[in-house]
Write a protein that holds these residues in place. Structure first.
Motif, PDB file in Angstrom:
ATOM      1  N   ILE A  15       0.842  -1.201   0.000  1.00  0.00           N
ATOM      2  CA  ILE A  15       0.000   0.000   0.000  1.00  0.00           C
ATOM      3  C   ILE A  15       0.876   1.250   0.000  1.00  0.00           C
ATOM      4  CG2 ILE A  15      -1.632   1.326   1.408  1.00  0.00           C
ATOM      5  CD1 ILE A  15      -2.790  -1.444   2.282  1.00  0.00           C
ATOM      6  N   LEU A  16       1.968   1.238   0.778  1.00  0.00           N
ATOM      7  CA  LEU A  16       2.875   2.374   0.815  1.00  0.00           C
ATOM      8  C   LEU A  16       3.539   2.593  -0.541  1.00  0.00           C
ATOM      9  CD1 LEU A  16       4.075   4.597   2.571  1.00  0.00           C
ATOM     10  CD2 LEU A  16       5.841   2.981   3.290  1.00  0.00           C
ATOM     11  N   HIS A  17       3.848   1.503  -1.248  1.00  0.00           N
ATOM     12  CA  HIS A  17       4.447   1.625  -2.579  1.00  0.00           C
ATOM     13  C   HIS A  17       3.488   2.330  -3.537  1.00  0.00           C
ATOM     14  CE1 HIS A  17       7.371   0.519  -5.656  1.00  0.00           C
ATOM     15  NE2 HIS A  17       6.331   0.232  -6.443  1.00  0.00           N
ATOM     16  N   ARG A  18       2.222   1.966  -3.473  1.00  0.00           N
ATOM     17  CA  ARG A  18       1.217   2.618  -4.324  1.00  0.00           C
ATOM     18  C   ARG A  18       1.043   4.081  -3.936  1.00  0.00           C
ATOM     19  NH1 ARG A  18      -2.625  -1.817  -6.317  1.00  0.00           N
ATOM     20  NH2 ARG A  18      -1.451  -3.683  -5.767  1.00  0.00           N
ATOM     21  N   MET A  19       1.019   4.354  -2.638  1.00  0.00           N
ATOM     22  CA  MET A  19       0.856   5.739  -2.177  1.00  0.00           C
ATOM     23  C   MET A  19       2.037   6.611  -2.595  1.00  0.00           C
ATOM     24  SD  MET A  19      -0.796   5.044   1.596  1.00  0.00           S
ATOM     25  CE  MET A  19      -0.438   6.683   2.176  1.00  0.00           C
ATOM     26  N   THR A  20       3.253   6.067  -2.509  1.00  0.00           N
ATOM     27  CA  THR A  20       4.417   6.859  -2.919  1.00  0.00           C
ATOM     28  C   THR A  20       4.427   7.071  -4.430  1.00  0.00           C
ATOM     29  OG1 THR A  20       5.817   4.875  -2.978  1.00  0.00           O
ATOM     30  CG2 THR A  20       5.858   6.202  -0.959  1.00  0.00           C
ATOM     31  N   GLY A  21       3.875   6.137  -5.190  1.00  0.00           N
ATOM     32  CA  GLY A  21       3.748   6.346  -6.633  1.00  0.00           C
ATOM     33  C   GLY A  21       2.841   7.520  -6.946  1.00  0.00           C
ATOM     34  N   VAL A  22       1.714   7.603  -6.251  1.00  0.00           N
ATOM     35  CA  VAL A  22       0.798   8.737  -6.430  1.00  0.00           C
ATOM     36  C   VAL A  22       1.472  10.028  -5.956  1.00  0.00           C
ATOM     37  CG1 VAL A  22      -1.395   9.724  -5.653  1.00  0.00           C
ATOM     38  CG2 VAL A  22      -1.263   7.314  -6.275  1.00  0.00           C
ATOM     39  N   THR A  23       2.189   9.949  -4.860  1.00  0.00           N
ATOM     40  CA  THR A  23       2.888  11.122  -4.332  1.00  0.00           C
ATOM     41  C   THR A  23       3.929  11.625  -5.320  1.00  0.00           C
ATOM     42  OG1 THR A  23       2.542  10.319  -2.087  1.00  0.00           O
ATOM     43  CG2 THR A  23       4.261  11.965  -2.387  1.00  0.00           C
ATOM     44  N   LEU A  24       4.623  10.721  -5.998  1.00  0.00           N
ATOM     45  CA  LEU A  24       5.616  11.134  -6.980  1.00  0.00           C
ATOM     46  C   LEU A  24       4.963  11.810  -8.187  1.00  0.00           C
ATOM     47  CD1 LEU A  24       8.114   8.152  -6.824  1.00  0.00           C
ATOM     48  CD2 LEU A  24       8.439  10.486  -5.977  1.00  0.00           C
ATOM     49  N   ALA A  25       3.758  11.394  -8.542  1.00  0.00           N
ATOM     50  CA  ALA A  25       3.033  12.075  -9.612  1.00  0.00           C
ATOM     51  C   ALA A  25       2.701  13.508  -9.193  1.00  0.00           C
ATOM     52  CB  ALA A  25       1.761  11.304  -9.965  1.00  0.00           C
ATOM     53  N   LEU A  26       2.305  13.680  -7.937  1.00  0.00           N
ATOM     54  CA  LEU A  26       2.046  15.031  -7.423  1.00  0.00           C
ATOM     55  C   LEU A  26       3.337  15.850  -7.356  1.00  0.00           C
ATOM     56  CD1 LEU A  26      -0.476  14.168  -4.573  1.00  0.00           C
ATOM     57  CD2 LEU A  26      -0.981  15.110  -6.843  1.00  0.00           C
ATOM     58  N   ALA A  27       4.432  15.189  -7.028  1.00  0.00           N
ATOM     59  CA  ALA A  27       5.723  15.870  -6.988  1.00  0.00           C
ATOM     60  C   ALA A  27       6.115  16.359  -8.383  1.00  0.00           C
ATOM     61  CB  ALA A  27       6.799  14.936  -6.429  1.00  0.00           C
ATOM     62  N   ALA A  28       5.779  15.587  -9.402  1.00  0.00           N
ATOM     63  CA  ALA A  28       6.065  16.014 -10.771  1.00  0.00           C
ATOM     64  C   ALA A  28       5.280  17.283 -11.107  1.00  0.00           C
ATOM     65  CB  ALA A  28       5.734  14.897 -11.750  1.00  0.00           C
ATOM     66  N   LEU A  29       4.048  17.378 -10.619  1.00  0.00           N
ATOM     67  CA  LEU A  29       3.270  18.603 -10.838  1.00  0.00           C
ATOM     68  C   LEU A  29       3.905  19.791 -10.120  1.00  0.00           C
ATOM     69  CD1 LEU A  29      -0.375  17.239 -10.485  1.00  0.00           C
ATOM     70  CD2 LEU A  29       0.794  17.966 -12.575  1.00  0.00           C
ATOM     71  N   LEU A  30       4.386  19.567  -8.898  1.00  0.00           N
ATOM     72  CA  LEU A  30       5.040  20.645  -8.162  1.00  0.00           C
ATOM     73  C   LEU A  30       6.329  21.070  -8.856  1.00  0.00           C
ATOM     74  CD1 LEU A  30       4.899  22.436  -5.609  1.00  0.00           C
ATOM     75  CD2 LEU A  30       6.289  20.707  -4.473  1.00  0.00           C
ATOM     76  N   LEU A  31       7.083  20.120  -9.360  1.00  0.00           N
ATOM     77  CA  LEU A  31       8.303  20.440 -10.097  1.00  0.00           C
ATOM     78  C   LEU A  31       7.970  21.236 -11.359  1.00  0.00           C
ATOM     79  CD1 LEU A  31      11.368  20.125 -10.536  1.00  0.00           C
ATOM     80  CD2 LEU A  31      10.861  17.974 -11.724  1.00  0.00           C
ATOM     81  N   THR A  32       6.896  20.879 -12.040  1.00  0.00           N
ATOM     82  CA  THR A  32       6.463  21.610 -13.224  1.00  0.00           C
ATOM     83  C   THR A  32       6.088  23.047 -12.861  1.00  0.00           C
ATOM     84  OG1 THR A  32       5.653  19.566 -14.199  1.00  0.00           O
ATOM     85  CG2 THR A  32       4.820  21.615 -15.136  1.00  0.00           C
ATOM     86  N   TYR A  33       5.382  23.215 -11.756  1.00  0.00           N
ATOM     87  CA  TYR A  33       5.037  24.562 -11.280  1.00  0.00           C
ATOM     88  C   TYR A  33       6.293  25.370 -10.997  1.00  0.00           C
ATOM     89  CZ  TYR A  33       4.082  28.143  -7.783  1.00  0.00           C
ATOM     90  OH  TYR A  33       4.072  29.310  -7.073  1.00  0.00           O
ATOM     91  N   TRP A  34       7.263  24.755 -10.343  1.00  0.00           N
ATOM     92  CA  TRP A  34       8.498  25.461  -9.992  1.00  0.00           C
ATOM     93  C   TRP A  34       9.265  25.876 -11.250  1.00  0.00           C
ATOM     94  CZ3 TRP A  34      13.835  23.857 -10.033  1.00  0.00           C
ATOM     95  CH2 TRP A  34      14.678  24.700  -9.318  1.00  0.00           C
TER      96      TRP A  34
END
Length: 131
Positions: free
Chosen positions: A25-44
């Motif tokens: 479950i943590l592996h799946r959650m971190t995968g979703v979190t990394l997708a959100l991190a990509a959005l934050l990196l794009t914003y930056w």
């Protein structure tokens, strides 16, 4: 008549959490979190391209205590997903399916992820040479 109060199949409240299910479950959650991190990196990056004022606002956001907490979570997600991915590669080679090895490699993944996260943050803020 059939008793309709019983569930059709066992549900989460029936099972006791195990290390394998929690790490999955943590592996799946971190995968979703990394997708959100990509959005934050794009914003930056977009704010840097847009101009100094937009970039300054992005920097203020990311340098706040909340921004650093989010970045710390993203850093842990990156290292956990990477370490657990390496563990999965071992499984693809049919290695490590017995329960003692599953527990040991799971603990190694969590400890390594936390260690790499803390070490990278110490390096980023220049505290490694002062230890």
């Amino acid at each position: 008549m059939r008793d309709n109060t019983r569930p059709l199949s066992p549900h989460l409240q029936v099972y006791r959490p195990q290390i394998t299910s929690i790490l999955s479950i943590l592996h799946r959650m971190t995968g979703v979190t990394l997708a959100l991190a990509a959005l934050l990196l794009t914003y930056w990056l977009a704010s840097a391209a847009y101009g100094p004022e937009a970039f300054g606002r992005a920097q203020v956001l990311l340098e706040s205590w909340f921004g650093r907490l989010v970045l710390f979570g993203f850093t842990f997600s990156l290292f956990y997903h990477m370490c657990n991915g390496i563990r999965h590669l071992g499984w693809d080679m049919l290695w490590g399916f017995d329960m003692p090895r599953l527990r040991i490699t799971g603990a190694i993944v969590v400890i390594t992820s936390l260690s790499l996260t803390v070490l990278s943050w110490l390096m980023a803020y220049g505290h490694v040479g002062k230890l």
